[in-house]
Write an enzyme that holds these catalytic residues in place. Structure first.
Site, PDB file in Angstrom:
ATOM      1  N   SER A  13      10.242   3.717   0.411  1.00  0.00           N
ATOM      2  CA  SER A  13       9.497   4.527  -0.559  1.00  0.00           C
ATOM      3  C   SER A  13       9.445   5.947  -0.024  1.00  0.00           C
ATOM      4  CB  SER A  13       8.087   3.948  -0.735  1.00  0.00           C
ATOM      5  OG  SER A  13       7.303   4.846  -1.472  1.00  0.00           O
ATOM      6  N   HIS A  38      13.014   3.792  -3.492  1.00  0.00           N
ATOM      7  CA  HIS A  38      11.828   3.800  -4.355  1.00  0.00           C
ATOM      8  C   HIS A  38      11.237   5.218  -4.409  1.00  0.00           C
ATOM      9  CE1 HIS A  38       8.324   1.606  -6.096  1.00  0.00           C
ATOM     10  NE2 HIS A  38       7.580   2.494  -5.459  1.00  0.00           N
ATOM     11  N   ASP A  40       8.209   7.447  -5.925  1.00  0.00           N
ATOM     12  CA  ASP A  40       6.883   7.410  -6.531  1.00  0.00           C
ATOM     13  C   ASP A  40       6.612   8.701  -7.285  1.00  0.00           C
ATOM     14  OD1 ASP A  40       5.775   4.877  -5.687  1.00  0.00           O
ATOM     15  OD2 ASP A  40       5.836   5.677  -3.653  1.00  0.00           O
ATOM     16  N   MET A  42       3.654  10.619  -9.414  1.00  0.00           N
ATOM     17  CA  MET A  42       2.196  10.600  -9.623  1.00  0.00           C
ATOM     18  C   MET A  42       1.768  11.882 -10.318  1.00  0.00           C
ATOM     19  SD  MET A  42       0.982   9.179  -5.911  1.00  0.00           S
ATOM     20  CE  MET A  42       1.653   7.652  -5.253  1.00  0.00           C
ATOM     21  N   HIS A  74       9.052   4.743  -9.882  1.00  0.00           N
ATOM     22  CA  HIS A  74       7.761   4.093 -10.150  1.00  0.00           C
ATOM     23  C   HIS A  74       6.842   5.134 -10.769  1.00  0.00           C
ATOM     24  CE1 HIS A  74       3.991   2.056  -8.122  1.00  0.00           C
ATOM     25  NE2 HIS A  74       3.949   1.993  -9.435  1.00  0.00           N
ATOM     26  N   MET A  76       3.605   6.432 -12.009  1.00  0.00           N
ATOM     27  CA  MET A  76       2.144   6.280 -11.960  1.00  0.00           C
ATOM     28  C   MET A  76       1.543   7.475 -12.684  1.00  0.00           C
ATOM     29  SD  MET A  76       2.032   4.978  -8.045  1.00  0.00           S
ATOM     30  CE  MET A  76       3.652   5.713  -7.781  1.00  0.00           C
ATOM     31  N   MET A 144       1.305  -4.470  -7.181  1.00  0.00           N
ATOM     32  CA  MET A 144       0.777  -3.523  -6.188  1.00  0.00           C
ATOM     33  C   MET A 144      -0.047  -4.252  -5.117  1.00  0.00           C
ATOM     34  SD  MET A 144       2.003  -0.634  -7.139  1.00  0.00           S
ATOM     35  CE  MET A 144       1.231   0.244  -5.780  1.00  0.00           C
ATOM     36  N   ASP A 179       4.490  -3.640  -3.547  1.00  0.00           N
ATOM     37  CA  ASP A 179       4.468  -2.207  -3.239  1.00  0.00           C
ATOM     38  C   ASP A 179       3.086  -1.813  -2.722  1.00  0.00           C
ATOM     39  OD1 ASP A 179       4.917   0.513  -3.148  1.00  0.00           O
ATOM     40  OD2 ASP A 179       4.912   0.786  -5.322  1.00  0.00           O
TER      41      ASP A 179
HETATM   42  C1  DX5 Z   1       1.439   3.572  -3.626  1.00  0.00           C
HETATM   43  C2  DX5 Z   1       2.913   3.823  -3.901  1.00  0.00           C
HETATM   44  C3  DX5 Z   1       3.723   3.173  -2.865  1.00  0.00           C
HETATM   45  C4  DX5 Z   1       3.536   3.816  -1.528  1.00  0.00           C
HETATM   46  C5  DX5 Z   1       3.564   2.751  -0.463  1.00  0.00           C
HETATM   47  O1  DX5 Z   1       0.648   4.409  -4.312  1.00  0.00           O
HETATM   48  O2  DX5 Z   1       3.267   3.325  -5.143  1.00  0.00           O
HETATM   49  O3  DX5 Z   1       5.103   3.090  -3.203  1.00  0.00           O
HETATM   50  O4  DX5 Z   1       4.513   4.776  -1.249  1.00  0.00           O
HETATM   51  O5  DX5 Z   1       3.159   3.303   0.737  1.00  0.00           O
HETATM   52  P1  DX5 Z   1       2.873   2.369   2.007  1.00  0.00           P
HETATM   53  O6  DX5 Z   1       4.071   1.513   2.194  1.00  0.00           O
HETATM   54  O7  DX5 Z   1       2.652   3.344   3.110  1.00  0.00           O
HETATM   55  O8  DX5 Z   1       1.642   1.589   1.665  1.00  0.00           O
HETATM   56 ZN    ZN Z   2       5.485   2.831  -5.532  1.00  0.00          ZN
END
Ligand code: DX5
Ligand code: ZN
Length: 224
Positions: A13, A38, A40, A42, A74, A76, A144, A179
């Site tokens: 990620s 992956h 992310d 946000m 992903h 969010m 999650m 995740d």
């Molecule tokens: C969480 C994200 C994850 C995050 C995981 O909000 O969706 O993909 O990067 O981070 P770790 O592996 O450090 O928990």
């Molecule tokens: Zn993620």
């Protein structure tokens, strides 16, 4: 349509990568065998953080695609429907949160129509049954292990039971992703409880040697 690898995968990620060395780190992980990267995204509203955008995703795709690696976005964000079109040209997989929009059924169709595998992500507090009416349109479920927003959070232990229950609920063709909060201590458990796609950020990029940390997680997942 993109194809997921047959074998279980550790999915780095990239939100915890060194932003100034992102290309170098991504290339090294691809060389080490990473086949699902992956990303992310946000928006500071659906989750309390702002993270990666289309240009970063485009750059990751330029490294991933020649190697046959998949870019897993992903989302969010609130109103994820808007973002599907922005990210799809640089993505092979896109997941949306079942909590983020009243019409996930429609969004999953839009993801596939854009040529990407369609993922449904569910927060730790969301009933598993919420995925059931959507399964025909889902290629992977992202369960999650933390409340999303930040890397480096502690794994919520009830997630293991949720993974097992989801594996029972999902048809074989639907991959199960976990995740958040995954590291050396629980990567094998996550696999044993049913995860096919094991996402990890801080356990890889927080290590002195991210490639060695990635390889260690791969071994743990393979031996589960
Ligand atoms: C969480 C994200 C994850 C995050 C995981 O909000 O969706 O993909 O990067 O981070 P770790 O592996 O450090 O928990
Ligand atoms: Zn993620």
């Amino acid at each position: 349509m993109p194809q997921l690898p047959d074998a279980p995968q550790v999915c780095p990620s990239l939100m915890s990568a060194d932003a100034l060395r992102l290309g170098e780190q991504v290339s090294a992980l691809i060389d080490a065998g990473a086949r699902v990267l992956h990303v992310d995204v946000m928006d500071g509203r659906f989750v309390p953080n702002l993270m990666l955008g289309t240009e970063t995703t485009r750059g990751v795709a330029s490294l991933a695609r020649p190697a046959g690696a998949l870019v897993d976005v992903h989302l969010m964000v609130e109103r994820p429907g808007d973002a599907i079109g922005w990210f799809a040209p640089h993505a092979d997989m896109i997941s949306v949160h079942v909590e983020a929009d009243p019409h996930p059924h429609q969004l999953l169709g839009e993801i596939r129509a854009a040529g990407c595998l369609a993922g449904l992500a569910i927060n730790p507090g969301t009933p598993l049954e919420s995925v059931a009416p959507l399964l025909e349109r889902v290629d992977y479920v992202n369960c999650m292990g933390v409340n999303p927003g930040f890397s480096g959070q502690s794994f919520i232990p009830e997630t293991l039971g949720r993974l097992a229950a989801l594996r029972d609920l999902l048809p074989d063709r639907v991959a199960l992703q976990v995740d958040g909060g995954i590291g050396p201590a629980n990567a094998a458990d996550a696999r044993a409880y049913g995860a096919d796609l094991v996402v990890s950020a801080s356990a890889i990029f927080g290590a002195d040697d991210p490639v060695a940390a990635y390889r260690d997680l791969v071994e743990r997942v393979a031996s589960a």
